[in-house]
Scaffold this motif. Structure first.
Motif, PDB file in Angstrom:
ATOM      1  N   PRO A   1       0.042  -3.163-132.304  1.00 53.63           N
ATOM      2  CA  PRO A   1       0.865  -4.053-132.144  1.00 53.63           C
ATOM      3  C   PRO A   1       0.428  -5.956-131.371  1.00 53.63           C
ATOM      4  CG  PRO A   1       2.330  -2.078-132.945  1.00 53.63           C
ATOM      5  CD  PRO A   1       1.301  -1.217-131.858  1.00 53.63           C
ATOM      6  N   THR A   2       0.739  -4.847-129.797  1.00 56.17           N
ATOM      7  CA  THR A   2       0.898  -6.501-129.029  1.00 56.17           C
ATOM      8  C   THR A   2      -0.650  -6.681-129.102  1.00 56.17           C
ATOM      9  OG1 THR A   2       2.690  -6.171-128.089  1.00 56.17           O
ATOM     10  CG2 THR A   2       1.412  -7.467-126.512  1.00 56.17           C
TER      11      THR A   2
ATOM     12  N   ASN B   1      -3.137  -5.797-130.979  1.00 54.12           N
ATOM     13  CA  ASN B   1      -4.063  -6.454-131.747  1.00 54.12           C
ATOM     14  C   ASN B   1      -4.223  -8.015-132.427  1.00 54.12           C
ATOM     15  OD1 ASN B   1      -4.774  -3.436-132.478  1.00 54.12           O
ATOM     16  ND2 ASN B   1      -3.325  -3.484-133.605  1.00 54.12           N
ATOM     17  N   LYS B   2      -2.452  -8.500-132.095  1.00 56.55           N
ATOM     18  CA  LYS B   2      -2.526  -9.368-131.619  1.00 56.55           C
ATOM     19  C   LYS B   2      -3.638 -10.610-130.994  1.00 56.55           C
ATOM     20  CE  LYS B   2       2.090  -9.551-134.138  1.00 56.55           C
ATOM     21  NZ  LYS B   2       3.668 -10.271-133.396  1.00 56.55           N
TER      22      LYS B   2
ATOM     23  N   GLU C   1      -6.814 -10.739-132.696  1.00 57.37           N
ATOM     24  CA  GLU C   1      -7.276 -11.692-133.457  1.00 57.37           C
ATOM     25  C   GLU C   1      -7.663 -13.030-132.771  1.00 57.37           C
ATOM     26  OE1 GLU C   1      -7.937 -11.426-136.570  1.00 57.37           O
ATOM     27  OE2 GLU C   1      -8.498  -8.795-135.558  1.00 57.37           O
ATOM     28  N   MET C   2      -6.452 -13.444-131.932  1.00 61.82           N
ATOM     29  CA  MET C   2      -6.391 -14.688-131.198  1.00 61.82           C
ATOM     30  C   MET C   2      -7.776 -14.653-130.140  1.00 61.82           C
ATOM     31  SD  MET C   2      -6.355 -15.804-127.647  1.00 61.82           S
ATOM     32  CE  MET C   2      -5.032 -14.455-127.090  1.00 61.82           C
TER      33      MET C   2
END
Length: 425
Positions: free
Chosen positions: A408-409, A411-412, A415-416
């Protein structure tokens, strides 16, 4: 020259044509060559890493220009030595008509008063000063002396020049001792040299000396490492089991098994293992195996390390257990571990590539005149605090080392990064 003379000294170039590398100074259109051809020699400072030819170029300039050569080392010389050389140079100047060369190695080690003692002689032309430094002269040479000298930057030798130099050293060594060595692999020698020509030649000599009385003729990377690398002694508290148990402990946490982690932790504690050793290993695991999947893990592990130093046994077992369970239960990612390993391997392969001019610091006029910092764009002056700018050397631009993990971390993070660097992510 005697074969007892160090190989690096035997191979010191005598003319500009023999110098490997530094073509911007020594080539057909190089500034030093033009200076010698036109006999327009002025005081100068050579700035560059060790083993790039600063002393050699100074000696070649002296020989080519027909000037007497005085040499001082800033490590062992003081104002008295400088004045004695200047007095001798003044007398020499009267007879030859050419100002002698005063070469000062490691001029950055001279303090202000020592450097100031050179000023008058340079201004009067009693000597032509050639200084050599591995440090930025903008910071280490007094401004009055710097303004009277031309700074020339020497670069670390590229891989192909180091290869050629290793071949030359091998040929010279074989001729000296009537041997027939070959060097099958040069990677280890070149990596060990770090772009330092003198260190490379010394390494070739050292390695070949080690095998001169043996039957070995073909030298490999393994042979080089055997001779040059210092073998670190392993810490051994309780023999082989010490390493097996700490390995099981680490692998249990990496494998997300808190029960295995606590069991092997207990085995170490009962066996009297150093609690700081255990805490250090968890600190490493937090960075290596958890990383950005849970950045807080590094904070927890670091707090654990600090706490066990304060608390000690037997209560330290509680802190160690809490940390081991937390790390085992954390999501895992080795993306930053992989990134730095790949980057370091890449650096060793590509050598010391120059920092792009737009990324260099430019606190002095000299550095600004050399275009340091030119075209750099301040991220905070742009929308979103981002500007599309290349931050790698030109030779390797666009190379990607960091690949976000699937958690989760990160993956963010991915995206950034895609939004900012869509061509890479």
């Amino acid at each position: 020259m005697s074969s007892n003379t160090p190989l690096a000294e035997q191979m010191r170039p005598k003319t500009l044509d023999e110098v490997l590398g530094q073509e911007h100074l020594t080539g057909k259109t190089g500034t030093l060559r033009k200076m010698l051809q036109n006999d327009t020699l002025n005081s100068l400072i050579f700035w560059g890493p060790p083993g790039t030819g600063k002393t050699t170029l100074a000696e070649i300039i002296s020989e080519s220009s027909g000037r007497k050569f005085y040499k001082l080392s800033a490590v062992s010389s003081g104002v008295k030595d400088v004045r004695e050389v200047i007095d001798a140079a003044k007398q020499q100047n009267l007879f030859s008509g050419k100002s002698p060369i005063l070469f000062i190695d490691e001029i950055h080690r001279f303090n202000k008063s020592q450097q100031d003692s050179l000023l008058h002689a340079v201004e009067k032309g009693w000597v032509v000063l050639i200084g050599a430094t591995t440090e930025n002269p903008s910071f280490e040479v007094v401004s009055a002396l710097l303004s009277r000298s031309q700074v020339y930057v020497l670069k670390s030798l590229p891989y192909d020049k180091l290869e050629a130099l290793a071949d030359l050293a091998l040929t010279r060594y074989n001729a000296n001792f009537h041997t027939d060595f070959i060097i099958k692999d040069k990677e280890a020698l070149i990596q060990y040299s770090g772009g330092d020509a003198r260190k490379l030649i010394n390494s070739v000599e050292n390695v070949l000396n080690n095998f001169r009385n043996s039957d070995k003729k073909a030298i490999t990377n393994a042979d080089v490492l055997e001779v040059l690398q210092e073998n670190m002694a392993l810490y051994d508290k309780n023999g082989e089991q010490h390493y097996d148990i700490i390995s099981a402990f680490i692998k249990s946490m990496r494998g997300s098994d808190p029960n295995g982690a606590v069991y092997w932790l207990a085995r170490m504690l009962v066996g009297g293992e150093d609690i700081k050793f255990i805490a250090r290993r968890m600190l490493i695991l937090a960075a290596e195996d958890i990383g950005l999947a849970n950045p807080n893990a590094l904070t927890v592990a670091n707090n654990c390390f600090q706490a066990v130093n304060v608390i000690g046994n037997p209560e330290a077992r509680i802190i160690l257990s809490e940390t081991a369970v937390y790390l085992a239960a954390s999501p895992k990612s080795n993306s930053t571990y992989t990134a730095i390993n790949e980057a370091m391997a890449f650096v060793k392969k590509t050598g010391n590539l120059p920092v792009p001019l737009h990324l260099r610091n430019a606190p002095t006029k000299l550095m600004k005149d050399m275009d340091y910092g030119k075209d750099y764009q301040y991220a905070h002056a742009h929308e979103g605090n981002f500007v599309d700018l290349e931050f790698l050397p030109a030779e390797v631009k666009g190379t990607k080392f960091y690949e976000p993990g699937n958690n989760p971390t990160e993956n963010k993070i991915r995206e950034m990064l895609k939004k900012k660097w869509n061509d890479k992510y």
